[in-house]
Each structure stands twice: as structure tokens, then as C-alpha cells.
Design a protein around this motif. Structure first.
Motif, PDB file in Angstrom:
ATOM      1  N   VAL A  41      37.824  35.216  41.211  1.00 24.91           N
ATOM      2  CA  VAL A  41      38.811  36.244  40.876  1.00 24.91           C
ATOM      3  C   VAL A  41      38.219  37.638  41.036  1.00 24.91           C
ATOM      4  O   VAL A  41      38.817  38.515  41.665  1.00 24.91           O
ATOM      5  CB  VAL A  41      39.330  36.026  39.442  1.00 24.91           C
ATOM      6  CG1 VAL A  41      40.269  37.145  39.051  1.00 24.91           C
ATOM      7  CG2 VAL A  41      40.045  34.689  39.348  1.00 24.91           C
ATOM      8  N   ASN A  42      37.017  37.840  40.525  1.00 26.69           N
ATOM      9  CA  ASN A  42      36.378  39.142  40.707  1.00 26.69           C
ATOM     10  C   ASN A  42      36.128  39.441  42.178  1.00 26.69           C
ATOM     11  O   ASN A  42      36.254  40.577  42.617  1.00 26.69           O
ATOM     12  CB  ASN A  42      35.065  39.195  39.933  1.00 26.69           C
ATOM     13  CG  ASN A  42      35.293  39.566  38.477  1.00 26.69           C
ATOM     14  OD1 ASN A  42      36.082  40.464  38.187  1.00 26.69           O
ATOM     15  ND2 ASN A  42      34.636  38.865  37.576  1.00 26.69           N
ATOM     16  N   GLY A  43      35.781  38.394  42.939  1.00 23.34           N
ATOM     17  CA  GLY A  43      35.565  38.584  44.367  1.00 23.34           C
ATOM     18  C   GLY A  43      36.841  39.026  45.062  1.00 23.34           C
ATOM     19  O   GLY A  43      36.846  39.966  45.848  1.00 23.34           O
ATOM     20  N   LEU A  44      37.945  38.378  44.729  1.00 27.08           N
ATOM     21  CA  LEU A  44      39.226  38.728  45.356  1.00 27.08           C
ATOM     22  C   LEU A  44      39.676  40.120  44.942  1.00 27.08           C
ATOM     23  O   LEU A  44      40.318  40.830  45.687  1.00 27.08           O
ATOM     24  CB  LEU A  44      40.300  37.703  44.973  1.00 27.08           C
ATOM     25  CG  LEU A  44      40.173  36.312  45.596  1.00 27.08           C
ATOM     26  CD1 LEU A  44      41.278  35.402  45.073  1.00 27.08           C
ATOM     27  CD2 LEU A  44      40.231  36.391  47.113  1.00 27.08           C
ATOM     28  N   LEU A  45      39.333  40.518  43.716  1.00 30.11           N
ATOM     29  CA  LEU A  45      39.766  41.821  43.213  1.00 30.11           C
ATOM     30  C   LEU A  45      38.881  42.953  43.711  1.00 30.11           C
ATOM     31  O   LEU A  45      39.060  44.091  43.327  1.00 30.11           O
ATOM     32  CB  LEU A  45      39.771  41.816  41.680  1.00 30.11           C
ATOM     33  CG  LEU A  45      40.873  40.986  41.021  1.00 30.11           C
ATOM     34  CD1 LEU A  45      40.702  40.971  39.514  1.00 30.11           C
ATOM     35  CD2 LEU A  45      42.243  41.520  41.390  1.00 30.11           C
ATOM     36  N   GLY A  46      37.895  42.660  44.525  1.00 27.48           N
ATOM     37  CA  GLY A  46      37.086  43.746  45.049  1.00 27.48           C
ATOM     38  C   GLY A  46      35.587  43.514  44.908  1.00 27.48           C
ATOM     39  O   GLY A  46      34.798  44.176  45.545  1.00 27.48           O
ATOM     40  N   GLY A  47      35.208  42.607  44.081  1.00 30.72           N
ATOM     41  CA  GLY A  47      33.809  42.204  44.008  1.00 30.72           C
ATOM     42  C   GLY A  47      32.909  43.245  43.376  1.00 30.72           C
ATOM     43  O   GLY A  47      33.163  44.441  43.411  1.00 30.72           O
ATOM     44  N   GLY A  48      31.856  42.764  42.764  1.00 36.79           N
ATOM     45  CA  GLY A  48      30.815  43.653  42.260  1.00 36.79           C
ATOM     46  C   GLY A  48      31.173  44.422  40.998  1.00 36.79           C
ATOM     47  O   GLY A  48      30.337  44.630  40.138  1.00 36.79           O
ATOM     48  N   ASP A  49      32.447  44.831  40.849  1.00 33.26           N
ATOM     49  CA  ASP A  49      32.801  45.672  39.712  1.00 33.26           C
ATOM     50  C   ASP A  49      32.966  44.879  38.415  1.00 33.26           C
ATOM     51  O   ASP A  49      33.070  45.472  37.357  1.00 33.26           O
ATOM     52  CB  ASP A  49      34.135  46.404  39.994  1.00 33.26           C
ATOM     53  CG  ASP A  49      34.035  47.243  41.249  1.00 33.26           C
ATOM     54  OD1 ASP A  49      32.900  47.415  41.721  1.00 33.26           O
ATOM     55  OD2 ASP A  49      35.075  47.706  41.751  1.00 33.26           O
ATOM     56  N   HIS A  50      32.989  43.569  38.539  1.00 35.02           N
ATOM     57  CA  HIS A  50      33.220  42.717  37.363  1.00 35.02           C
ATOM     58  C   HIS A  50      34.502  43.140  36.658  1.00 35.02           C
ATOM     59  O   HIS A  50      34.505  43.498  35.492  1.00 35.02           O
ATOM     60  CB  HIS A  50      32.036  42.767  36.399  1.00 35.02           C
ATOM     61  CG  HIS A  50      30.848  42.056  36.945  1.00 35.02           C
ATOM     62  ND1 HIS A  50      29.871  41.508  36.158  1.00 35.02           N
ATOM     63  CD2 HIS A  50      30.499  41.777  38.213  1.00 35.02           C
ATOM     64  CE1 HIS A  50      28.947  40.945  36.921  1.00 35.02           C
ATOM     65  NE2 HIS A  50      29.316  41.094  38.174  1.00 35.02           N
ATOM     66  N   ILE A  74      28.590  32.330  51.729  1.00 32.89           N
ATOM     67  CA  ILE A  74      28.443  32.378  50.273  1.00 32.89           C
ATOM     68  C   ILE A  74      27.607  33.587  49.871  1.00 32.89           C
ATOM     69  O   ILE A  74      27.924  34.290  48.901  1.00 32.89           O
ATOM     70  CB  ILE A  74      27.780  31.078  49.771  1.00 32.89           C
ATOM     71  CG1 ILE A  74      28.600  29.856  50.167  1.00 32.89           C
ATOM     72  CG2 ILE A  74      27.599  31.112  48.260  1.00 32.89           C
ATOM     73  CD1 ILE A  74      29.989  29.846  49.629  1.00 32.89           C
ATOM     74  N   ILE A  75      26.555  33.848  50.617  1.00 36.44           N
ATOM     75  CA  ILE A  75      25.701  34.990  50.280  1.00 36.44           C
ATOM     76  C   ILE A  75      26.488  36.298  50.451  1.00 36.44           C
ATOM     77  O   ILE A  75      26.433  37.191  49.596  1.00 36.44           O
ATOM     78  CB  ILE A  75      24.433  34.982  51.158  1.00 36.44           C
ATOM     79  CG1 ILE A  75      23.548  33.801  50.722  1.00 36.44           C
ATOM     80  CG2 ILE A  75      23.667  36.291  51.042  1.00 36.44           C
ATOM     81  CD1 ILE A  75      22.476  33.424  51.700  1.00 36.44           C
ATOM     82  N   ASP A  76      27.284  36.392  51.523  1.00 37.45           N
ATOM     83  CA  ASP A  76      28.083  37.605  51.747  1.00 37.45           C
ATOM     84  C   ASP A  76      29.096  37.834  50.636  1.00 37.45           C
ATOM     85  O   ASP A  76      29.307  38.957  50.179  1.00 37.45           O
ATOM     86  CB  ASP A  76      28.819  37.520  53.098  1.00 37.45           C
ATOM     87  CG  ASP A  76      27.851  37.612  54.262  1.00 37.45           C
ATOM     88  OD1 ASP A  76      26.696  38.027  54.023  1.00 37.45           O
ATOM     89  OD2 ASP A  76      28.227  37.240  55.389  1.00 37.45           O
ATOM     90  N   SER A  77      29.754  36.759  50.204  1.00 36.32           N
ATOM     91  CA  SER A  77      30.822  36.915  49.215  1.00 36.32           C
ATOM     92  C   SER A  77      30.262  37.064  47.811  1.00 36.32           C
ATOM     93  O   SER A  77      30.989  37.452  46.902  1.00 36.32           O
ATOM     94  CB  SER A  77      31.762  35.708  49.266  1.00 36.32           C
ATOM     95  OG  SER A  77      31.092  34.585  48.733  1.00 36.32           O
ATOM     96  N   GLY A  78      29.017  36.744  47.628  1.00 31.09           N
ATOM     97  CA  GLY A  78      28.417  36.836  46.302  1.00 31.09           C
ATOM     98  C   GLY A  78      28.465  35.529  45.530  1.00 31.09           C
ATOM     99  O   GLY A  78      28.121  35.508  44.362  1.00 31.09           O
ATOM    100  N   GLY A  79      28.904  34.443  46.152  1.00 30.08           N
ATOM    101  CA  GLY A  79      28.779  33.165  45.461  1.00 30.08           C
ATOM    102  C   GLY A  79      30.026  32.307  45.428  1.00 30.08           C
ATOM    103  O   GLY A  79      30.082  31.344  44.672  1.00 30.08           O
TER     104      GLY A  79
END
Lengths: 325, 326
Positions: B165-174, A78-83
Motif C-alpha cells: 500500500v505504501n509502495g502504491l501510494l508513492g513509496g518511501g514516505d510511509h 523487488i529491490i527497485d520497488s522496495g520489497g
């Protein structure tokens, strides 16, 4: 106003249908076979319809799955994926044991269970008694009382007046404030009353000839015949009590008396962290997001358990009225 | 306790003695009937006390709209201020902004939410297999029973900044920037409502579709009407009364847009876009301490909403008499 009354009563009429359910089911099944005049549907239409339905079902179920997967995934993932997690790398109940060992969650859970059980029983007793009295033909004051009750439909009290009433009664910051303000739901009352009115008058007559008083008739004749409608109304009350967060926010100041949904509202809506609570115990080994999702699951599971039973009693009569409420 | 609640019934019954209904063996005298029905009247007591206290009693709480209410002093001793609270309210631009947000969101709901249950019901009704239909129905009714707190949590977990969804699309960029973005507020509110109540809303349409006379379809088919013509000339006219009825009832509730849902998310989006009348009442009273002004706002909304609901019911009833008659 009398128009309103008639509309409501008309809606409550077909409530005696649970008894007929088996018959209706077979009727529908027979109707679902294609009649001779109907064309065989084209394959492409069938595929398109199936795709839309599949998509709809997926849209409903995916969020539940994501929350479940997140709550069951190990902290590092979870921490790696961001939640979030779509599929746990390894299945673990860590989040649940952490959450259930925290005093805040367990206490809130107990408050919720207590309020739901007490509130539902209290609501059912009051609703059944009132509905029975109002269902007997020619009872003194029956019509005006029904009118007075239905009138509350137009002007539901806001939370400020309700707060003032509770304050006057000294009930702010007590568990009473979590269920007393919504003891009798007008829609549920109308449904139960409609069902009681559908019971053949001969049964009441027979009970009276056998020397049974009204209370005895209610307990020994009417209630055993009304198990289905009372079950479904009870479940509606229970779901309402279990799901409510606002009364906890509005009428309770002492956070240790918050029901689960109110606590959850702090996590979800105000970004209040679980982390601080956990670090006090010095055991931050599970990702906060996974633990939040575990709380979400704990608050959802009772509804998922009860849902099949509510669904069993879904009938046209109960539901056309339910929409109106 | 029981005496005080029986008293008003006596008075209420007294002016209407000439009721023709009732079995012939019923005693005519009022006190005889009271005596006969004493067990029933006793059964009414708890429920009536509830309605008397929490509905009719609560109506008296609205007097603080005309008072400078200070919780510490209490309702009775707080000084009267006439219509001052209403004056403050009507001069408060944030109240009018909240009212505009409410009506705007209501219209969005009517345009984008209202037709969907009808569409889904038509689709479900046209699916022949009973078992498939039953399964889909079980799934789509479920979200109605999930609390708003959990619905919001589910949505944020899927489409929030750190969500799936944001995670699957690449994460962090929102990439999907909805949660917390003022421009995303109204679409998100409508989307959540669709997810929660679209399935539930199909029930009444399915019931209406179920009641359409099968013979009409058969005769239309025998006269050479294909599936589309049967849809246009049989299905739609048959359910039109229900659709119009529900639309009128929804229009009557135009000032109500899901208090719990919006209260949960007002902080993330800010009061500029996310304040509606109900949240204005709550935050202005509980967090701002302006109880009198909030009560005035609630009373103002309540009276208008009550009139609208009443009118909507009147109109619906009148239409119903013509339309539902078959």
C-alpha cells in the motif's frame, strides 16, 4: 461442573451428520429458491450486497496474491520497488530454489513435516482409543473420568508448568516437546466420542455375539464407519501441529531443531535476515524480501492443499462445537 | 504403568456405586466390572497418562510461584519464599500496565470484532444464490487455518512500511504508518483478528439463522410484514439467544487476547503498548529470568480467568435454558 458436561455433550450430539450430507445439501438447494411469499429483491440492494461480498473476498485474497507475486518476481524488481510486487515482470522460481537449497529452511521443513505426521498419528491413536472406551455405556469409571478430562478446560496449564514437566522428563530440546504437550485435544475427543455413541448399539451387540473383543470391534466395525470424523479430526490436529511456532520457541534451544514456523517467526517478527545466510554461500542474486515471501508460501501451501478436504467435512455439528473450543 | 493409572479409577468409582444407569445384565460387583472392562480400561491408558502428566501433573509446576526458582537447581531444591513473588508482582507497575493493556484490548475486540461475524452472517444468509454463498464461505473460512506467523507476514507485506500500500501510494514516505507505531498497535491487532477469524465466526450465526423456522417468516409476510419488519421481528429475536451466549462466553475470556499474535509483534511496538499479561509472563520468565514472579503472574491470571469462564458458563447455561427453548 455437571452443567458444563451436559452442554458439551449436547453439542457433540449432531456429529453423525456427515453421513447425511447429501440429503442436507439438496434440502438447502431447494430452500434457496425464493418462496412465493417473498418479495423480489430490489436491484440496488442486490448490487450493494454483491459489492460488499466482493470486497470481503478481495480483502481475504489480496494479501495471498501479493506474497505469491513477490515470491515469484525477479530480484531487481523487488529491490527497485522496495520489497513488494503486485505483478511479476517475469515469472521466476529463483527465490524458491535459493530458499530450498539453504540448509536452514530445508531442515526446518523436514522437522515440521516429521512433527506433523508423527504428532497427528500419535494424537489420533490416543484420541480414538480414549474416545472409544469412554463411549461404551456403563464402562467402569467412565463418568468420573469424563468429568476429570472436561475439568481441564477450565484450567489449561500455562507454558511455564508445561516447561517444568518437560524438563523433569528430560524432554526439553527433543522433538517430543513439540507434540507431547498437546496430545489429546478435549474438543476433538468429545467430537469422536459423540460420533462413536451415535453408532447403533445393535452393531456393537452383533460384534459381541460374533465373539469379537473390544479391540476387534473398534478396528473392524467402528473405525471403518468413522472414516469421515477421523479424517476431519486428523486434519485439525495436523493443521495445529503445522502452524505452531511457540513450542519451538519455548521448548527448543537448539536452532537447528526449529520447525518451519519458528524459523519463519525469526524472519517476520525479529527481522532476522536471510541475507547473511545466503552471502555465506556467496550467491546474493535474489532479493531477501522475495526469499522471505517464498518461505511464507512454502509454509502456507500445505494448508491450502489440505483446506478443501477439511472443508468437505464442514458440517453444522462439527462446526458449532469447533467454535466453542 | 497401566496399574498406576487404573488405581485412581478404582478409588474414584468406589464412592458412587448407586448409579441407576446401565444395562440390567451388568455385573454388580466392582471387580467383576473391572474384569469385564479390562480391554476398555487398557484403551484409556495412553490418553489418561497424557491428561495426568500434562494437565494435572503440570498443575504442580505452579508451586514455583511460591519458590525462588532457579532452573539450575531445579523445582524441588529451590527455596520456598512464601508469597514474596506475589508481593514483587503486585508492586511491579509493568504488570499492572500489562493487565490494563489486556483488558483494554479485550474491550476493543468486543466492540469492533464481535459484531462483524454477525453482520457478515446476516449478509451471507440473505444472499439467495447457493453457489455464491458457498464460494464466499470457502474464502472467508480460509484465514482461520493460517498460522499467526503467516498472518503477520501477510499484513506487513501489504501495509508495512515497505509494503504494497505504501509502495502504491508513492513509496518511501510511509504514508500508512502503522507497523512499529505505538499508536497503531491496537487498531492493527483488531484488524488482524478481523481478517483471520471474522469469517470463521460466522459459522455459528449461520447455523442459528438456518434453524429459524421458515414458517415464522411466511406467516409474518402473510400478515403484511415487509423485509425490514421480518428482519426486526423474526430474524433478530430468533438469534438473540446465540448472540448473548457468545457475548457472555467472550466476556468470560476477557483476560485472554491472543498470546501468539501479540508475542510475534511485541518487539516492533515495544512493551509499553504491546505487553499483555501472557507476554509479561513469557518475557519476564524466559528473557528476564524471573521464573517465580512469572509463575505467580500466570497463576494469578489463571485462577481469575478460570473463575470467570466458569461463571460465564453458568450464566450462559441458565440463559440458554430460557432462551434456546423454542
Amino acid at each position: 461442573m455437571s452443567d458444563l458436561v451436559e452442554t458439551r455433550e449436547a453439542q457433540a450430539e449432531p456429529v453423525d451428520e456427515p453421513a447425511r450430507t447429501p440429503g442436507r445439501r439438496t434440502a438447502r438447494k431447494a430452500g434457496s429458491e425464493r418462496p412465493a411469499w417473498k418479495e423480489k429483491p430490489r436491484a440496488i440492494t442486490q448490487v450493494a450486497k454483491g459489492a460488499v461480498l466482493l470486497l470481503t473476498v478481495a480483502m481475504v485474497l489480496i494479501p495471498f496474491w501479493v506474497v505469491l507475486a513477490t515470491s515469484l518476481a525477479p530480484g531487481q524488481q523487488i529491490i527497485d520497488s522496495g520489497g513488494w510486487a503486485l505483478w511479476p515482470e517475469s515469472w521466476t522460481l529463483d527465490s524458491y530454489s535459493k530458499v530450498l537449497s539453504s540448509e536452514v529452511t530445508t531442515r526446518a521443513l523436514m522437522v515440521s513435516v516429521g512433527v506433523t505426521v508423527t504428532g497427528t498419528l500419535f494424537s489420533l491413536v490416543c484420541t480414538v482409543m480414549l474416545a472409544y472406551a469412554l463411549a461404551r455405556p456403563g464402562v467402569v469409571g467412565g463418568k468420573p473420568v469424563m468429568l476429570v478430562i472436561l475439568f481441564t478446560f477450565l484450567f489449561p496449564p500455562g507454558f511455564i508448568p508445561t516447561y517444568l514437566v518437560l524438563d523433569t522428563l528430560g524432554l526439553i530440546d527433543t522433538y517430543w516437546s513439540l507434540f507431547l504437550p498437546v496430545t489429546v485435544n478435549v474438543f476433538n475427543l468429545v467430537v469422536v466420542r459423540g460420533f462413536f455413541q451415535g453408532i447403533p448399539e445393535e452393531l456393537y451387540e452383533a460384534a459381541r455375539l460374533d465373539g469379537a473383543g473390544e479391540l476387534r470391534t473398534l478396528l473392524t466395525i467402528v473405525l471403518p464407519l468413522s472414516k469421515a470424523v477421523i479424517a476431519v479430526v486428523g486434519l485439525f490436529y495436523a493443521v495445529g501441529y503445522w502452524n505452531d511456532f511457540f513450542r519451538g520457541v519455548m521448548y527448543i534451544n537448539d536452532t537447528s531443531m526449529f520447525p518451519l514456523q519458528t524459523v519463519l517467526r525469526g524472519y517476520v517478527s525479529r527481522g532476522e535476515g536471510l541475507a547473511s545466510e545466503m552471502s555465506v554461500e556467496g550467491t546474493v542474486t535474489q532479493a531477501p524480501q522475495a526469499m522471505k515471501m517464498a518461505v511464507v508460501m512454502i509454509a502456507t501451501i500445505p494448508i491450502l492443499c489440505v483446506y478443501p478436504f477439511i472443508q468437505r467435512y464442514f458440517t453444522k455439528g462439527v462446526l458449532t462445537g469447533a467454535i466453542k473450543s | 504403568m497401566s496399574l498406576t493409572t487404573k488405581e485412581p479409577e478404582l478409588r474414584r468409582e468406589a464412592p458412587a456405586p448407586a448409579e441407576p444407569a446401565g444395562p440390567p445384565d451388568r455385573p454388580a460387583r466392582l471387580w467383576q466390572r473391572l474384569r469385564r472392562d479390562r480391554a476398555l480400561l487398557f484403551l484409556m491408558v495412553p490418553g489418561l497418562v497424557y491428561f495426568a502428566v500434562f494437565h494435572y501433573g503440570a498443575l504442580f509446576g505452579n508451586v514455583i510461584a511460591f519458590k525462588d526458582y532457579v532452573p539450575f537447581i531445579g523445582v524441588v531444591d529451590s527455596p520456598w519464599v512464601g508469597f514474596e513473588n506475589f508481593q514483587v508482582l503486585f508492586e511491579d507497575p509493568s504488570f499492572w500496565a500489562a493487565a490494563a493493556n489486556t483488558v483494554g484490548l479485550s474491550f476493543l475486540q468486543i466492540v469492533f470484532f464481535f459484531p462483524l461475524p454477525l453482520a457478515l452472517a446476516l449478509l451471507l444468509h440473505s444472499v439467495v444464490q447457493g453457489r455464491t454463498r458457498k464460494f464466499v464461505q470457502s474464502v472467508v473460512y480460509l484465514p482461520h487455518f493460517i498460522s499467526w506467523v503467516i498472518v503477520v507476514a501477510l499484513f506487513y507485506q501489504v501495509i508495512g512500511g515497505d509494503g504494497l500500500v505504501n509502495g502504491l501510494l508513492g513509496g518511501g514516505d510511509h504514508l500508512i504508518d502503522v507497523v512499529g507505531n505505538p499508536a497503531g498497535f491496537e487498531p492493527l491487532m483488531v484488524a488482524e483478528l478481523i481478517w483471520k477469524d471474522c469469517g470463521w465466526g460466522t459459522i455459528i450465526f449461520l447455523a442459528a439463522l438456518h434453524n429459524v423456522d421458515e414458517g415464522l417468516y411466511e406467516s409474518a409476510a402473510l400478515d403484511g410484514a415487509g423485509p425490514w419488519r421480518r428482519f426486526w421481528h423474526v430474524t433478530l429475536p430468533s438469534i438473540r439467544p446465540v448472540v448473548i451466549l457468545l457475548l457472555i462466553l467472550r466476556l468470560g475470556e476477557i483476560l485472554t487476547v491472543g498470546f501468539e499474535q501479540i508475542m510475534l509483534q511485541r518487539d516492533q511496538f515495544g512493551p509499553d503498548v504491546a505487553e499483555v499479561i501472557d507476554t509479561y509472563v513469557y518475557f519476564n520468565a524466559v528473557e528476564g529470568g524471573h521464573w517465580g514472579v512469572s509463575a505467580a503472574a500466570a497463576l494469578f491470571k489463571g485462577v481469575i480467568a478460570g473463575i470467570l469462564v466458569y461463571l460465564a458458563n453458568k450464566i450462559a447455561h441458565r440463559m440458554g435454558e430460557q432462551g434456546v427453548y423454542r
